[in-house]
Design a protein around this motif. Structure first.
Motif, PDB file in Angstrom:
ATOM      1  N   ASN A 142       1.000  -1.215  -0.093  1.00 56.06           N
ATOM      2  CA  ASN A 142      -0.170   0.238   0.030  1.00 56.06           C
ATOM      3  C   ASN A 142       0.941   1.179  -0.110  1.00 56.06           C
ATOM      4  O   ASN A 142       0.523   2.236  -0.643  1.00 56.06           O
ATOM      5  CB  ASN A 142      -0.927  -0.090   1.225  1.00 56.06           C
ATOM      6  CG  ASN A 142      -2.216  -0.686   0.795  1.00 56.06           C
ATOM      7  OD1 ASN A 142      -3.204  -0.157   0.324  1.00 56.06           O
ATOM      8  ND2 ASN A 142      -2.163  -1.953   1.278  1.00 56.06           N
ATOM      9  N   LEU A 143       1.770   1.193   0.837  1.00 56.96           N
ATOM     10  CA  LEU A 143       2.923   2.443   0.706  1.00 56.96           C
ATOM     11  C   LEU A 143       3.731   2.450  -0.720  1.00 56.96           C
ATOM     12  O   LEU A 143       3.606   3.703  -0.961  1.00 56.96           O
ATOM     13  CB  LEU A 143       3.933   2.249   1.974  1.00 56.96           C
ATOM     14  CG  LEU A 143       3.223   2.241   3.333  1.00 56.96           C
ATOM     15  CD1 LEU A 143       4.439   2.202   4.350  1.00 56.96           C
ATOM     16  CD2 LEU A 143       2.513   3.808   3.600  1.00 56.96           C
ATOM     17  N   LEU A 196       1.275   8.297   3.341  1.00 55.38           N
ATOM     18  CA  LEU A 196       1.715   7.160   4.151  1.00 55.38           C
ATOM     19  C   LEU A 196       0.484   7.104   5.330  1.00 55.38           C
ATOM     20  O   LEU A 196       0.219   5.869   5.448  1.00 55.38           O
ATOM     21  CB  LEU A 196       2.657   7.903   5.223  1.00 55.38           C
ATOM     22  CG  LEU A 196       3.305   7.229   6.564  1.00 55.38           C
ATOM     23  CD1 LEU A 196       4.158   5.839   5.665  1.00 55.38           C
ATOM     24  CD2 LEU A 196       4.362   8.020   7.201  1.00 55.38           C
ATOM     25  N   GLY A 230      -1.804   4.880   3.321  1.00 50.84           N
ATOM     26  CA  GLY A 230      -1.357   3.393   3.054  1.00 50.84           C
ATOM     27  C   GLY A 230      -1.544   2.528   4.138  1.00 50.84           C
ATOM     28  O   GLY A 230      -1.835   1.385   3.935  1.00 50.84           O
ATOM     29  N   VAL A 231      -1.195   3.037   5.396  1.00 54.36           N
ATOM     30  CA  VAL A 231      -1.306   2.078   6.281  1.00 54.36           C
ATOM     31  C   VAL A 231      -2.592   2.042   6.613  1.00 54.36           C
ATOM     32  O   VAL A 231      -2.995   0.999   7.024  1.00 54.36           O
ATOM     33  CB  VAL A 231      -0.580   3.037   7.937  1.00 54.36           C
ATOM     34  CG1 VAL A 231      -0.752   2.160   8.997  1.00 54.36           C
ATOM     35  CG2 VAL A 231       0.965   2.933   7.391  1.00 54.36           C
TER      36      VAL A 231
END
Length: 178
Positions: A115-116, A154, A157-158
């Motif tokens: 995802n990041l 970020l 993404g997390v």
């Protein structure tokens, strides 16, 4: 066979609608707005195979192309897809592919990394597009199109990997387009 294909088309339609709704969720921040659109792309790529992700993103872009106000800020039309922000929208395909590839190669433990990396690739492709469409210097394009979005990217993404992981645990297997 027809039943499973129809199920995939229905999944793609439902996910495209969720993507359109998420694009309207905008949290105004001091420097840039925080939209849920890229978060939704990360989640959908986490919980589905790439074929379903691509059908969903393609359907979403098609809805906007024909004039439905599905893009961020209730915008639509070809001008959005070929304008300064178009690269960010088109790069959803690459973002989804990277997330899927990382999940398929490394399993659930690679979801955060995928995802990041997917979010970063989406920002970089969008900035390259922005450079050429807006005729900016490389520094200006990356300064405007990538740097302010790194921290929100970020966070998204997390969040996408955590939410996606919870959904995958419920689903037991990624949704598929057959």
């Amino acid at each position: 066979m027809v039943k499973t294909r129809l199920r995939g088309v229905i999944y793609a339609a439902q996910l495209a609608i969720l993507l359109a709704i998420s694009a309207q969720i905008i949290i105004p921040l001091p420097l840039i707005p925080f939209t849920a659109q890229t978060l939704a792309v990360g989640i959908l790529a986490t919980i589905s195979d790439f074929k379903l992700s691509a059908w969903t993103i393609g359907g979403y872009l098609l809805l906007g192309l024909v004039g439905l106000p599905v893009f961020a800020g209730a915008t639509a039309g070809i001008g959005v897809l070929v304008g300064p922000s178009g690269g960010y929208l088109w790069s959803f395909f690459l973002q989804a592919w990277i997330i899927n590839k990382c999940r398929n190669v490394g399993g659930k433990q690679y979801l955060v990394f995928g995802n990041l990396l997917g979010a970063l690739s989406q920002l970089l492709i969008g900035s390259v597009w922005l450079k050429f469409v807006s005729q900016l210097s490389w520094t200006a394009a990356f300064g405007a199109g990538t740097l302010p979005f790194l921290l929100p990217g970020l966070i998204k993404g997390v969040l996408a990997s955590l939410i996606g992981q919870l959904l995958l645990n419920r689903l037991r297997a990624p949704l598929q387009m057959r």
